[in-house]
Design a protein around this motif. Sequence first.
Motif, PDB file in Angstrom:
ATOM      1  N   LYS A  47       2.581   1.748  -3.547  1.00  0.00           N
ATOM      2  CA  LYS A  47       1.376   2.009  -4.294  1.00  0.00           C
ATOM      3  C   LYS A  47       1.437   3.640  -4.574  1.00  0.00           C
ATOM      4  O   LYS A  47       1.526   4.581  -5.419  1.00  0.00           O
ATOM      5  N   GLU A  48       1.165   4.144  -2.997  1.00  0.00           N
ATOM      6  CA  GLU A  48       1.114   5.703  -2.523  1.00  0.00           C
ATOM      7  C   GLU A  48       1.655   6.801  -3.547  1.00  0.00           C
ATOM      8  O   GLU A  48       1.950   7.858  -4.085  1.00  0.00           O
TER       9      GLU A  48
ATOM     10  N   GLU B 195       0.807  -0.933   0.260  1.00  0.00           N
ATOM     11  CA  GLU B 195      -0.103   0.221   0.192  1.00  0.00           C
ATOM     12  C   GLU B 195       0.420   1.611   0.183  1.00  0.00           C
ATOM     13  O   GLU B 195       0.710   2.147  -0.561  1.00  0.00           O
ATOM     14  N   VAL B 196       1.842   1.668   1.010  1.00  0.00           N
ATOM     15  CA  VAL B 196       2.714   2.303   0.826  1.00  0.00           C
ATOM     16  C   VAL B 196       3.610   3.193  -0.246  1.00  0.00           C
ATOM     17  O   VAL B 196       4.021   4.143  -1.138  1.00  0.00           O
TER      18      VAL B 196
ATOM     19  N   GLY C  13       7.463   7.682   2.879  1.00  0.00           N
ATOM     20  CA  GLY C  13       6.998   6.261   2.998  1.00  0.00           C
ATOM     21  C   GLY C  13       7.670   5.293   3.508  1.00  0.00           C
ATOM     22  O   GLY C  13       7.097   4.197   4.393  1.00  0.00           O
TER      23      GLY C  13
ATOM     24  N   GLN D  27       2.299   6.627  -7.024  1.00  0.00           N
ATOM     25  CA  GLN D  27       1.716   8.259  -7.631  1.00  0.00           C
ATOM     26  C   GLN D  27       2.225   9.257  -6.659  1.00  0.00           C
ATOM     27  O   GLN D  27       2.232  10.470  -7.715  1.00  0.00           O
ATOM     28  N   ILE D  28       2.906   9.493  -6.145  1.00  0.00           N
ATOM     29  CA  ILE D  28       3.271  10.321  -5.939  1.00  0.00           C
ATOM     30  C   ILE D  28       4.391  11.614  -6.172  1.00  0.00           C
ATOM     31  O   ILE D  28       4.745  11.874  -7.541  1.00  0.00           O
TER      32      ILE D  28
END
Length: 468
Positions: A89-90, A86-87, A137, A93-94
């Motif tokens: 992916k986040e 999840e991290v 992250g 994206q940034i």
Amino acid sequence: MKIVMKFGGTSVGTGKNIRHVVELVSKNTKKDSVAVVVSALAGVTNSLLEAAEYVKKGDEKHIQTFIEDLRSKHLEAISTAISDKEVKKEVTQIIEKTIAELEKVLTGICYVGELTPKSKDYVVSFGERLSAPIVWGALKNKGLETQWFTGKEAGIVTDSNFGEADPLMNFTAHLIRERIAPLLEKGVIPVVTGFIAADQNGIVTTVGRGGSDYTATILGVALKVDEIWIWTDVDGIMTTDPKIVSNAKMLPQLSYQEAAEMAIFGAKAMHPRALEPVIKENIPVRIRSVFHPENLGTLITKEPFSKATEVVKAVAMIKDVAMVNVNGAGMVGAPGSYARVFDVLGKNSINVMMVSTAVSEANISMIIKRGLLGRTISNLEIALLDRGGLVSEVTAEDDVAVIAVMGAHMKGTLGVASKIFSTVAKKGINIRMIAQGSSELNISFVVKEKDGAAVVQAIHEEFNLDKI
Ligand code: ADP
Ligand code: ASP
Ligand code: MG
């Protein structure tokens, strides 16, 4: 204890190094509150500047290859530093969104064919905007509570002197206290981009190359921390650049004044203005190595380096400078002639790093940053040549370096200069210009850049700096 920790480019240069940074931070968050400041990944700031210069000339193809390199470098760092899906992916994206924005900015510069100090700051800000989310992250991946900010979001407001902006300290401190202090209280780790800020209109500014150190001290003062730790790739501030002299010695303790003098005169280990905010508040600054965290590094406080009675403590080489000579018999005995020369430079925002004149008054030699050379010569020629014969010629040498020899005990000690210059003479190297500040904390002189390393080595040896 409250600590600001700043990590330089090498310290966050790869995913593996970022994992190491996470270890160093998490070790200290057990009992201390930590705020983190990060630089861009090693080499990224330079590559952004180069890319901007390239595309300004209309080379649109260069944008694609540059963007791809930059993307893969950051994606590699993410994949090594962050394991949680999840991290990952986040953060990805940034990074993708930020890189897409950069691509548009570079395309714009390519079509307009212009790169102003303002747009340069915008381009170069992407380095830190890409590194901070990855470090954030990676900390999150370790289960730590954290939040990331650009310098602007954190509240660092500067003047609009793009490329070398100065913080509006009271306003900045107020905003940082409002936005960042409550997080520290709650045990959340703020991660702030170094180097970049914004002016009062919200336009991106930078505080000068190597400026993440400055961000760290600005933040430290605003948050009233107990210590500021500048983590880097060497053991501390040393007698000279260890890349030039391998047996350079670490200086365990320095006063603010000594360290600032060293930073101003080329010890790249720290940004020259970084100590300004902390001196008044008397906050200790520690320069230490991410590779040898067991060592405490150099502690910078009010106290001078008491143990060393040596006259000379350090020697530095400043590269990327140029020497400009303004010649003219018309300047002899003409009051105000020097003022006119410096007025032209001041009005064009050209900073003079070193000046020397002869009693004959027919010549002024100055050292400036090499990148400003074209602008300096053209402005001086336009303003001063053929105006009543004051100045007859402006010449320049762009292959020089400044050597600065430093130490508080140089004050009032006879014979230091002669020892320095005879050491250089013995090497058969010619000195192009000399200056000694009235503070007598350093003697600086100019040699050809190709001779710089040999001069530094010879002086380091002559003054036994490896045994300090
Ligand atoms: P960071 O990316 O961590 O900010 P910098 O590259 O800005 O690191 O500064 C650290 C470098 O400064 C060292 O790798 C070293 O080569 C150079 N340096 C130059 N002079 C000195 C000195 N007197 N003491 C320590 N480091 C120095
Ligand atoms: N990334 C910026 C630079 O390279 C700031 C820093 O590293 O401190 O100048
Ligand atoms: Mg630095």
